[in-house]
Design a protein around this motif. Sequence first.
Motif, short mmCIF file in Angstrom:
data_model
loop_
_atom_site.label_atom_id
_atom_site.label_comp_id
_atom_site.label_asym_id
_atom_site.label_seq_id
_atom_site.Cartn_x
_atom_site.Cartn_y
_atom_site.Cartn_z
N ALA A 1 32.94 24.56 70.89
CA ALA A 1 33.39 23.95 69.64
C ALA A 1 32.27 23.19 68.95
O ALA A 1 32.15 23.20 67.72
CB ALA A 1 34.57 23.03 69.91
N VAL A 2 31.43 22.53 69.75
CA VAL A 2 30.32 21.76 69.18
C VAL A 2 29.37 22.66 68.42
O VAL A 2 28.78 22.26 67.40
CB VAL A 2 29.58 21.01 70.31
N GLN A 3 29.20 23.91 68.88
CA GLN A 3 28.21 24.81 68.31
C GLN A 3 28.74 25.71 67.20
O GLN A 3 27.97 26.41 66.55
CB GLN A 3 27.61 25.68 69.42
N HIS A 4 30.04 25.71 66.98
CA HIS A 4 30.60 26.63 65.98
C HIS A 4 30.05 26.32 64.59
O HIS A 4 29.97 25.15 64.19
CB HIS A 4 32.13 26.56 65.96
N PRO A 5 29.67 27.34 63.81
CA PRO A 5 29.06 27.11 62.49
C PRO A 5 29.91 26.25 61.55
O PRO A 5 29.37 25.45 60.79
CB PRO A 5 28.89 28.53 61.94
N HIS A 6 31.23 26.41 61.57
CA HIS A 6 32.06 25.60 60.68
C HIS A 6 31.98 24.13 61.06
O HIS A 6 31.82 23.25 60.18
CB HIS A 6 33.52 26.06 60.76
N ASN A 7 32.07 23.83 62.35
CA ASN A 7 32.00 22.44 62.79
C ASN A 7 30.62 21.85 62.54
O ASN A 7 30.49 20.67 62.20
CB ASN A 7 32.36 22.35 64.27
N ARG A 8 29.58 22.66 62.69
CA ARG A 8 28.22 22.18 62.42
C ARG A 8 28.05 21.90 60.93
O ARG A 8 27.43 20.90 60.54
CB ARG A 8 27.20 23.20 62.90
N ALA A 9 28.60 22.74 60.08
CA ALA A 9 28.47 22.56 58.63
C ALA A 9 29.16 21.28 58.16
O ALA A 9 28.68 20.60 57.25
CB ALA A 9 29.04 23.77 57.89
N ARG A 10 30.27 20.94 58.77
CA ARG A 10 31.01 19.75 58.37
C ARG A 10 30.57 18.49 59.09
O ARG A 10 31.00 17.40 58.75
CB ARG A 10 32.51 19.96 58.61
N GLY A 11 29.72 18.64 60.11
CA GLY A 11 29.35 17.47 60.89
C GLY A 11 30.52 16.93 61.69
O GLY A 11 30.67 15.71 61.84
#
Length: 395
Positions: A323-333
């Motif tokens: 979950a930490v590495q998923h692009p959506h979560n990374r984009a939203r911080g």
Amino acid sequence: MSRSADRPGPAGPLRGVRVIELAGLGPAPFGAMLLADLGADVIRVDRPEGRAAGNPLDHRHDLLARGRRSVALDLKRPAARDAVLRLVDGADVLIEGFRPGVTERLGLGPDVCLERNPRLVYGRMTGWGQHGPLASRAGHDINYIALAGGLDPIGHRNGPPVIPLNLVGDFGGGGMLLAFGVVAALLRARETGKGQVVDASIVDGTALLTTILHGLRAQGSWVDRRESNLLDGGAHFYAVYECADGKYLSVGAIEPQFYHRLLDLLGLADDPEFLAGHTDRAHWPKLRKRLADVFISRPRQYWLDLLGGTDTCVAPVLSIGEAVQHPHNRARGTFVDVAGIVQPAPAPRFSEDQPTAPQPPPRPGEHGRAILAEIGLTEEEIERALATGDRGASG
């Protein structure tokens, strides 16, 4: 509600609110963390020995304690109790998570504190509540959600209920509702100048989380059998499926347009059983098996490539690390790195008072001397307040 822009604390909509937290475990620290995340100045009254009994974490990894200042006090000592009452004099909120009657025996109960500070919001976090036949009993998350009806519906039809970690009780029905109640009472205190006691019970909060299920049950749309209902995995279009590589996919195509798009992409758009099965529960078990056979035939990434960019309501079931590495979560911080430890960022988001990244959890007692000096204690009074059999860290 007294507020001061000069008070310490990070940015956020609760900046200027001072909270005294009598350190405990689980739900009360989570509620205090939510307030600290949104800018409140939370002063954590830790135990001189450093950790509450039962806490398996050292202070560096006790993320529920992030964003606080800490003073270590032995609350059984009169000088320490008097120091807490001095803190209460200038506070907006006090939070405690002990069994009913404990703070009263310590001389820090709501009657004493509200007499000194009539505007105070006194937040109490327990499992069973402040009264009732079980109020004085020991218990944990699993017991509270079991009694509230929040555990029985989760799991497979032919097996026992599945424990949803301690997310439903301790945090969702407990600490989250405590923080909500505290903020509601703060708004009222600002209007009236009168504080009050907030009795937050995990049983009550968990029951509240099941409100929609009671509505479904009342209209005959819910039966008390696992995997037999719309939201418990009974419906083939709202379930988790294993893929060929042992990874899992979540499918939540409830609405007709999403369901039919899913069928179309899976090559099942003209299948009469699937067309009838969206509304006919009698078809659900068979169709669940058919979809399971489809998804197990390919690895998860194949299905994400096929379905992930479409309105089929499909998403991968990610581990904590994934979950930490998923692009959506990374984009939203959605996750932040604080002192080398990756953890969830404060939420929700605000357009004007966006909270800053939280500070690491304090060493118990790290800010003790500074906090006590801040409320006007003399050096001699500070020494008496911090005194213990084993002095420990005192800041």
